[in-house]
Enzyme design. Structure first.
Site, PDB file in Angstrom:
ATOM      1  N   HIS A  93      66.463  56.299  18.828  1.00  0.00           N
ATOM      2  CA  HIS A  93      67.572  55.412  18.456  1.00  0.00           C
ATOM      3  C   HIS A  93      67.717  55.400  16.942  1.00  0.00           C
ATOM      4  O   HIS A  93      66.739  55.450  16.212  1.00  0.00           O
ATOM      5  CB  HIS A  93      67.296  53.982  18.941  1.00  0.00           C
ATOM      6  CG  HIS A  93      68.512  53.135  19.004  1.00  0.00           C
ATOM      7  ND1 HIS A  93      69.001  52.464  17.918  1.00  0.00           N
ATOM      8  CD2 HIS A  93      69.370  52.880  20.024  1.00  0.00           C
ATOM      9  CE1 HIS A  93      70.105  51.817  18.267  1.00  0.00           C
ATOM     10  NE2 HIS A  93      70.351  52.050  19.527  1.00  0.00           N
TER      11      HIS A  93
ATOM     12  N   ASP B 209      69.514  53.421  27.583  1.00  0.00           N
ATOM     13  CA  ASP B 209      70.017  54.353  28.606  1.00  0.00           C
ATOM     14  C   ASP B 209      68.917  54.960  29.461  1.00  0.00           C
ATOM     15  O   ASP B 209      69.218  55.633  30.449  1.00  0.00           O
ATOM     16  CB  ASP B 209      70.796  55.483  27.915  1.00  0.00           C
ATOM     17  CG  ASP B 209      72.053  54.952  27.247  1.00  0.00           C
ATOM     18  OD1 ASP B 209      72.226  55.186  26.036  1.00  0.00           O
ATOM     19  OD2 ASP B 209      72.817  54.253  27.926  1.00  0.00           O
TER      20      ASP B 209
HETATM   21  C1  SDX Z   1      73.086  54.485  22.511  1.00  0.00           C
HETATM   22  O1  SDX Z   1      73.680  52.956  17.864  1.00  0.00           O
HETATM   23  C2  SDX Z   1      73.550  52.196  18.928  1.00  0.00           C
HETATM   24  O2  SDX Z   1      73.316  51.012  18.857  1.00  0.00           O
HETATM   25  C3  SDX Z   1      73.758  52.946  20.241  1.00  0.00           C
HETATM   26  C4  SDX Z   1      73.447  52.169  21.517  1.00  0.00           C
HETATM   27  C5  SDX Z   1      74.404  51.034  21.746  1.00  0.00           C
HETATM   28  O3  SDX Z   1      74.027  50.075  22.433  1.00  0.00           O
HETATM   29  O4  SDX Z   1      75.589  51.156  21.307  1.00  0.00           O
HETATM   30  O5  SDX Z   1      72.117  51.683  21.456  1.00  0.00           O
HETATM   31  C6  SDX Z   1      73.575  53.091  22.744  1.00  0.00           C
HETATM   32  O6  SDX Z   1      73.861  55.322  22.159  1.00  0.00           O
HETATM   33  C7  SDX Z   1      71.611  54.778  22.661  1.00  0.00           C
HETATM   34  C8  SDX Z   1      71.244  56.257  22.329  1.00  0.00           C
HETATM   35  C9  SDX Z   1      71.586  57.140  23.535  1.00  0.00           C
HETATM   36  N1  SDX Z   1      71.368  58.556  23.203  1.00  0.00           N
HETATM   37  C10 SDX Z   1      70.333  59.261  23.688  1.00  0.00           C
HETATM   38  O7  SDX Z   1      69.459  58.778  24.398  1.00  0.00           O
HETATM   39  C11 SDX Z   1      70.359  60.745  23.324  1.00  0.00           C
HETATM   40  C12 SDX Z   1      68.933  61.203  22.938  1.00  0.00           C
HETATM   41  N2  SDX Z   1      68.580  60.585  21.626  1.00  0.00           N
HETATM   42  C13 SDX Z   1      68.788  61.417  20.436  1.00  0.00           C
HETATM   43  O8  SDX Z   1      69.887  62.274  20.493  1.00  0.00           O
HETATM   44  C14 SDX Z   1      68.673  60.569  19.152  1.00  0.00           C
HETATM   45  O9  SDX Z   1      67.504  59.869  19.242  1.00  0.00           O
HETATM   46  C15 SDX Z   1      69.800  59.613  18.781  1.00  0.00           C
HETATM   47  C16 SDX Z   1      71.116  60.268  18.761  1.00  0.00           C
HETATM   48  C17 SDX Z   1      69.841  58.449  19.707  1.00  0.00           C
HETATM   49  C18 SDX Z   1      69.484  59.074  17.368  1.00  0.00           C
HETATM   50  O10 SDX Z   1      69.589  60.147  16.526  1.00  0.00           O
HETATM   51  P1  SDX Z   1      69.288  60.025  14.950  1.00  0.00           P
HETATM   52  O11 SDX Z   1      69.106  58.620  14.540  1.00  0.00           O
HETATM   53  O12 SDX Z   1      70.311  60.846  14.235  1.00  0.00           O
HETATM   54  O13 SDX Z   1      67.881  60.679  14.812  1.00  0.00           O
HETATM   55  P2  SDX Z   1      67.613  62.229  14.631  1.00  0.00           P
HETATM   56  O14 SDX Z   1      68.414  63.028  15.632  1.00  0.00           O
HETATM   57  O15 SDX Z   1      67.769  62.573  13.184  1.00  0.00           O
HETATM   58  O16 SDX Z   1      66.073  62.326  15.077  1.00  0.00           O
HETATM   59  C19 SDX Z   1      65.002  62.188  14.125  1.00  0.00           C
HETATM   60  C20 SDX Z   1      63.911  63.145  14.648  1.00  0.00           C
HETATM   61  C21 SDX Z   1      64.389  64.603  14.755  1.00  0.00           C
HETATM   62  O17 SDX Z   1      63.255  65.425  14.639  1.00  0.00           O
HETATM   63  P3  SDX Z   1      62.886  66.054  13.153  1.00  0.00           P
HETATM   64  O18 SDX Z   1      64.137  66.793  12.698  1.00  0.00           O
HETATM   65  O19 SDX Z   1      62.539  64.878  12.295  1.00  0.00           O
HETATM   66  O20 SDX Z   1      61.725  66.976  13.444  1.00  0.00           O
HETATM   67  O21 SDX Z   1      63.540  62.761  15.977  1.00  0.00           O
HETATM   68  C22 SDX Z   1      63.862  63.831  16.881  1.00  0.00           C
HETATM   69  C23 SDX Z   1      64.868  64.712  16.169  1.00  0.00           C
HETATM   70  O22 SDX Z   1      64.815  66.035  16.664  1.00  0.00           O
HETATM   71  N3  SDX Z   1      64.433  63.203  18.065  1.00  0.00           N
HETATM   72  C24 SDX Z   1      64.183  63.610  19.321  1.00  0.00           C
HETATM   73  C25 SDX Z   1      64.900  62.720  20.140  1.00  0.00           C
HETATM   74  N4  SDX Z   1      65.552  61.818  19.375  1.00  0.00           N
HETATM   75  C26 SDX Z   1      65.263  62.135  18.098  1.00  0.00           C
HETATM   76  N5  SDX Z   1      63.426  64.612  19.810  1.00  0.00           N
HETATM   77  C27 SDX Z   1      63.396  64.731  21.166  1.00  0.00           C
HETATM   78  N6  SDX Z   1      64.061  63.914  22.035  1.00  0.00           N
HETATM   79  C28 SDX Z   1      64.810  62.888  21.547  1.00  0.00           C
HETATM   80  N7  SDX Z   1      65.458  62.064  22.389  1.00  0.00           N
END
Ligand code: SDX
Length: 429
Positions: A312, A369
């Site tokens: 998140h 989710d």
């Molecule tokens: C919602 O914003 C809100 O409030 C949203 C929400 C709401 O109520 O409105 O809470 C609802 O949208 C929840 C999120 C739902 N999405 C997912 O579950 C999709 C999977 N999650 C990821 O795509 C990600 O965690 C996000 C999109 C939710 C957040 O992305 P960020 O903040 O841009 O973080 P990032 O992608 O930069 O991740 C930081 C690191 C990265 O690794 P490094 O580059 O540091 O090595 O964490 C890793 C990412 O690759 N990472 C994950 C991961 N989420 C982040 N690795 C594996 N699996 C994951 N799910």
């Protein structure tokens, strides 16, 4: 390089920024819970600099009185009420009223609110024909976004540029009621079933489940859906809410504004994740062999696989909503006499991830989710409708944020700057 000098005093009033040969003071702004912000509204005019912050990771777009998040400590409050208490004690319409009006409704106010929704219970032939015009394989989120925008065609009264508060309230009630019916009608259309009209005497969730399945739902199912919609009702400036604020700031009509929010929510990184989680769990179940392989895939930069429902932007601790939903899963599935192997897979994934350094270092926890689809599934809701349920839950939050944006002092159209890095001036040969 510039230096930002913060005064040592406890109540910081200003920050001093020295950049190139210019020194300015930036007012410091504190939120109710001590959040700190640098007010940079004079930055460009006084220094020629703008800030560069892709994806707004460090940028507050507004002040708001609606929802408070503390991502480090996993805190979520609606108008000051902790989400744990709200989910336990309220129904979805009460929470909608709270988000929209700032206070819990008295019995009289609650009845008046319900009657405002009742006034918009009828789905017009135009809208019904639109629903029927969609192919039954169409994704319901596409239909919901399109039909929401198309409602502008028969509501000229609410297209005016500056709606008075009374009309903003009317269109809010209309959208809350109509989108519930549009969602239910579209489900019936997808399944070749006749539409079931809203019975406004019923609780919002009871009415929705009756319209979906054409039968009286159990009290457990009604309670479970109330909790899920409450947990989705608002979440400060997430992607879709920020979209609603930005589109609404151009004074686009409420139908276009909410339709934009629905479209933003559809994305799998946002609300679409609840559908993606179930599809991921199904794939893991089908493939067999346990969860370890999928944890490794999620960690590998060479593998596009992402653990959906995990991570998140704000929560770097447990998402309090996920904690509530996970607890509810066991309870609801038992009461509904449902055993779902996907729940066991989800719990195994969570257990594996939470002890893995990759997830620990990146503070990746289950988000709202991760478990919600398990309950939607147990309620008999098809996976393609999961994000529609998210939209129905988030609708009061979007509408509250839209109204707050429109009534904010000094309200202006949102228009970020950019830094141009393209080609220099060149002549057309
Ligand atoms: C919602 O914003 C809100 O409030 C949203 C929400 C709401 O109520 O409105 O809470 C609802 O949208 C929840 C999120 C739902 N999405 C997912 O579950 C999709 C999977 N999650 C990821 O795509 C990600 O965690 C996000 C999109 C939710 C957040 O992305 P960020 O903040 O841009 O973080 P990032 O992608 O930069 O991740 C930081 C690191 C990265 O690794 P490094 O580059 O540091 O090595 O964490 C890793 C990412 O690759 N990472 C994950 C991961 N989420 C982040 N690795 C594996 N699996 C994951 N799910």
């Amino acid at each position: 390089m510039g230096a930002l000098k913060l005064h040592e005093r406890k109540e910081l009033q200003v920050a001093e920024l020295t950049v190139a040969d210019t020194r300015i003071t930036l007012p410091i702004f504190y939120g109710t819970e001590g959040e700190k912000a640098l007010d940079i509204s004079k930055l460009r005019s006084e220094t020629g600099f703008v800030t560069l912050d892709p994806a707004y990771m460090n940028t507050a777009s507004c002040t708001s009185e609606i929802t408070y998040l503390d991502g480090e400590n996993g805190i979520l409050r609606y108008r000051g009420y902790p989400i744990e208490q709200v989910a336990e004690k309220a129904c979805f319409l009460e929470v909608s009223y709270l988000l929209l009006h700032g206070e819990l409704p008295t019995a009289v106010q609650f009845e008046a609110f319900r009657s405002e929704l009742r006034d918009h219970a009828t789905i017009s032939p135009f809208c019904q024909n639109m629903i029927r015009s969609f192919p039954t394989h169409a994704h319901p989120m596409g239909a919901l976004a399109a039909i929401t925008a198309a409602l502008s065609a028969e509501n000229a009264a609410y297209l005016a540029q500056d709606l008075p508060q009374s009309q903003r309230q009317e269109v809010t009630a209309q959208l809350m009621q109509q989108l519930k019916s549009v969602a239910a009608y579209f489900y019936r259309h997808m399944n070749g079933l006749t539409f079931v009209e809203s019975n406004p005497r019923l609780d919002y969730c009871e009415d929705f489940l009756t319209m979906l399945f054409g039968a009286c739902p159990t009290a457990e199912a009604v309670r479970a859906l109330n909790v899920l919609l409450i947990l989705h009702a608002d979440h400060e400036q997430n992607c879709s809410t920020s979209t609603v604020r930005l589109v609404g700031s151009s004074k686009a009509n409420p139908y276009a504004t909410i339709s934009a929010g629905i479209s933003a929510l559809w994305g799998p990184l946002h609300g679409g994740a609840n559908q993606a989680v179930i599809e991921m769990l199904e794939a893991i179940r089908k493939e067999g062999g346990g969860v370890k392989k999928f944890i490794e895939k999620a960690k590998s930069k060479k593998d596009a696989f992402v653990l959906m429902g995990f991570g998140h932007r704000v929560y770097k601790n447990f998402d309090p909503r996920a904690v509530i939903i996970k607890k509810a899963c066991d309870d609801v599935l038992e009461k509904l006499h449902v055993h779902d192997p996907l729940l066991d897979i989800a719990k195994a994934l969570e257990a594996e991830a939470l002890q893995d350094s990759y997830f620990i270092e990146r503070k990746l926890y289950p988000n709202v989710d991760f478990y919600s689809g398990i309950i939607y599934k147990a309620l008999g809701i098809p996976v393609t409708m999961f994000t529609v349920l998210f939209a129905l839950g988030r609708l009061p939050g979007w509408l509250a944020q839209w109204q707050e944006m429109l009534t904010a002092s000094g309200m202006k159209i949102g228009r970020p700057r950019q830094i141009y890095v393209g080609s220099g001036k060149r002549d057309w040969k």
